[in-house]
Design a protein around this motif. Structure first.
Motif, PDB file in Angstrom:
ATOM      1  N   ARG A 233       0.555  -1.267  -0.203  1.00 36.53           N
ATOM      2  CA  ARG A 233       0.398   0.210   0.316  1.00 36.53           C
ATOM      3  C   ARG A 233       0.891   1.337   0.204  1.00 36.53           C
ATOM      4  O   ARG A 233       0.931   2.052  -0.775  1.00 36.53           O
ATOM      5  CB  ARG A 233      -0.876   0.206   1.290  1.00 36.53           C
ATOM      6  N   GLU A 234       1.478   1.740   0.782  1.00 33.49           N
ATOM      7  CA  GLU A 234       2.652   1.853   0.949  1.00 33.49           C
ATOM      8  C   GLU A 234       3.260   2.826  -0.516  1.00 33.49           C
ATOM      9  O   GLU A 234       3.375   3.994  -0.864  1.00 33.49           O
ATOM     10  CB  GLU A 234       3.706   2.220   1.621  1.00 33.49           C
ATOM     11  N   TYR A 235       4.097   1.686  -1.135  1.00 30.35           N
ATOM     12  CA  TYR A 235       4.888   1.659  -2.243  1.00 30.35           C
ATOM     13  C   TYR A 235       3.606   2.202  -3.381  1.00 30.35           C
ATOM     14  O   TYR A 235       4.084   2.984  -4.355  1.00 30.35           O
ATOM     15  CB  TYR A 235       5.377   0.358  -2.288  1.00 30.35           C
ATOM     16  N   LYS A 236       2.272   1.703  -3.391  1.00 33.94           N
ATOM     17  CA  LYS A 236       1.374   1.130  -4.228  1.00 33.94           C
ATOM     18  C   LYS A 236       1.367   3.746  -4.244  1.00 33.94           C
ATOM     19  O   LYS A 236       0.739   4.231  -5.062  1.00 33.94           O
ATOM     20  CB  LYS A 236       0.090   1.736  -4.302  1.00 33.94           C
ATOM     21  N   ARG A 237       1.222   4.311  -3.163  1.00 34.39           N
ATOM     22  CA  ARG A 237       0.760   5.631  -2.735  1.00 34.39           C
ATOM     23  C   ARG A 237       2.303   6.612  -3.464  1.00 34.39           C
ATOM     24  O   ARG A 237       1.526   7.269  -4.060  1.00 34.39           O
ATOM     25  CB  ARG A 237       0.803   5.864  -1.588  1.00 34.39           C
ATOM     26  N   LEU A 238       3.727   6.046  -2.990  1.00 36.09           N
ATOM     27  CA  LEU A 238       4.554   6.870  -4.020  1.00 36.09           C
ATOM     28  C   LEU A 238       4.341   6.934  -5.350  1.00 36.09           C
ATOM     29  O   LEU A 238       5.106   7.611  -5.671  1.00 36.09           O
ATOM     30  CB  LEU A 238       5.863   5.583  -2.721  1.00 36.09           C
ATOM     31  N   ARG A 239       4.284   5.241  -5.534  1.00 37.20           N
ATOM     32  CA  ARG A 239       3.913   5.540  -6.831  1.00 37.20           C
ATOM     33  C   ARG A 239       3.103   6.451  -8.112  1.00 37.20           C
ATOM     34  O   ARG A 239       3.522   6.770  -9.008  1.00 37.20           O
ATOM     35  CB  ARG A 239       4.368   4.176  -7.182  1.00 37.20           C
ATOM     36  N   GLN A 240       2.518   6.973  -7.018  1.00 38.33           N
ATOM     37  CA  GLN A 240       1.112   7.380  -7.548  1.00 38.33           C
ATOM     38  C   GLN A 240       1.401   8.978  -7.761  1.00 38.33           C
ATOM     39  O   GLN A 240       1.585   9.095  -8.811  1.00 38.33           O
ATOM     40  CB  GLN A 240       0.221   7.113  -6.844  1.00 38.33           C
ATOM     41  N   LYS A 241       2.315   9.042  -6.344  1.00 37.06           N
ATOM     42  CA  LYS A 241       3.242  10.901  -6.616  1.00 37.06           C
ATOM     43  C   LYS A 241       3.664  10.231  -7.456  1.00 37.06           C
ATOM     44  O   LYS A 241       4.255  11.846  -8.204  1.00 37.06           O
ATOM     45  CB  LYS A 241       3.726  11.062  -5.316  1.00 37.06           C
ATOM     46  N   ILE A 242       5.041   8.926  -8.044  1.00 34.24           N
ATOM     47  CA  ILE A 242       6.026   9.189  -9.121  1.00 34.24           C
ATOM     48  C   ILE A 242       5.523   9.582 -10.358  1.00 34.24           C
ATOM     49  O   ILE A 242       6.015  10.439 -10.954  1.00 34.24           O
ATOM     50  CB  ILE A 242       6.765   8.326  -9.282  1.00 34.24           C
ATOM     51  N   ALA A 243       4.398   8.948 -10.319  1.00 38.77           N
ATOM     52  CA  ALA A 243       3.425   8.974 -11.724  1.00 38.77           C
ATOM     53  C   ALA A 243       2.958  10.298 -11.980  1.00 38.77           C
ATOM     54  O   ALA A 243       3.195  10.380 -13.707  1.00 38.77           O
ATOM     55  CB  ALA A 243       2.589   8.271 -11.731  1.00 38.77           C
ATOM     56  N   GLN A 244       3.001  11.378 -11.196  1.00 33.84           N
ATOM     57  CA  GLN A 244       2.382  11.799 -11.999  1.00 33.84           C
ATOM     58  C   GLN A 244       3.981  13.726 -11.529  1.00 33.84           C
ATOM     59  O   GLN A 244       3.343  14.548 -12.187  1.00 33.84           O
ATOM     60  CB  GLN A 244       1.489  13.023 -10.991  1.00 33.84           C
ATOM     61  N   ALA A 245       5.227  13.042 -11.304  1.00 30.48           N
ATOM     62  CA  ALA A 245       6.043  13.792 -11.767  1.00 30.48           C
ATOM     63  C   ALA A 245       6.814  13.476 -12.899  1.00 30.48           C
ATOM     64  O   ALA A 245       7.096  12.522 -13.410  1.00 30.48           O
ATOM     65  CB  ALA A 245       7.296  13.583 -10.671  1.00 30.48           C
ATOM     66  N   ASP A 246       7.561  14.768 -13.367  1.00 28.09           N
ATOM     67  CA  ASP A 246       8.026  14.000 -14.787  1.00 28.09           C
ATOM     68  C   ASP A 246       9.665  13.970 -14.539  1.00 28.09           C
ATOM     69  O   ASP A 246       9.783  14.268 -12.923  1.00 28.09           O
ATOM     70  CB  ASP A 246       8.566  15.938 -14.859  1.00 28.09           C
TER      71      ASP A 246
END
Length: 251
Positions: A93-106
């Motif tokens: 769950r923590e990794y998914k949350r971090l991945r969501q933030k990263i996916a929105q970044a350049d």
């Protein structure tokens, strides 16, 4: 007839002279004995020094015996002991949350040469992993990763996961190094390990659903000073299962 009460002066003088002579003779005799003893002691020391010259050199404080190994004797390699992670690995769950933030970044600037749009370019990745400048590129990845909060958090989390894996192998591996961007992660592990052990290590990592990694490519490089270096480049998106291959007319 009168009797003299004093001693004869001549007799007294003779007694005094005899006493002085005896004292001088005794003193000279003791001096000769002492000189003879010193001579004997010196001769004995010289004989001992001749038989064991290194002992004499050490006793004089010149140079103690060297503790360095003889020329040509192999020097033991010291390996880093993988330290226990400072915090638990990220949960799914923590990794998914971090991945969501990263996916929105350049993506980071250092990732650009390795990307074909939002996909990882296979040919560029292969060139990097086989390059003699890999250390330089890895350092650039590290610098940019540490400067970004999200990338740095991801790098540390995945480095902890690799550290757990390395510690569990009981093989002669150095502590793993991981540097992540927004799309790509680089990992390297050095050690003296057989090729089959390296292959098993990579296969176990790829087949582990908790590894939090997508498409990956690995190279085992022989190091000039001995040993090997495992280089891995992988997508930090677990849903990514392939690299981009240039189509006709590209690259």
């Amino acid at each position: 007839m009168a009797t003299s009460q004093g001693r004869n002066p001549i007799a007294t003088a003779i007694l005094v002279l005899v006493g002085l002579g005896a004292a001088v003779f005794g003193w000279r005799y003791l001096e000769q004995r002492k000189s003879a003893a010193d001579t004997q002691s010196t001769a004995s020391t010289q004989q001992s020094t001749s038989a064991n010259p290194s002992a004499a050199q050490t006793s004089e404080g010149a140079q103690p015996a060297s503790t360095a190994p003889p020329t040509g004797e192999p020097v033991a390699t010291v390996y880093d002991t993988p330290v226990a992670p400072q915090h638990p690995p990220l949960s799914a769950r923590e990794y998914k949350r971090l991945r969501q933030k990263i996916a929105q970044a350049d993506h980071l600037a250092v990732e650009s040469p390795l990307l074909d749009g939002r996909h990882i370019a296979l040919s560029s990745v292969q060139s990097l992993l086989n390059s003699d400048d890999f250390d330089k590129k890895f350092s650039q990845f590290e610098q940019e990763s540490r400067a970004d909060v999200l990338a740095d958090e991801l790098s540390r989390a995945l480095a902890d996961q690799f550290a757990i894996r390395v510690a569990a192998t009981n093989l002669k591996m150095h502590a793993p190094e991981v540097a992540c961007g927004m799309r790509i992660c680089l990992a390297r592990i050095r050690g003296h390990v057989s090729k089959s052990d390296w292959d098993e290590f990579v296969a176990a990592w790829r087949n582990d659903p908790t590894a939090n990694s997508g498409a990956s490519i690995a190279r085992i490089i022989d190091r000039p000073g001995g040993g090997q270096e495992l280089r891995i480049l992988f997508s930090n998106d677990p849903t990514s299962r392939s690299f981009s291959v240039p189509g006709p007319g590209k690259g």
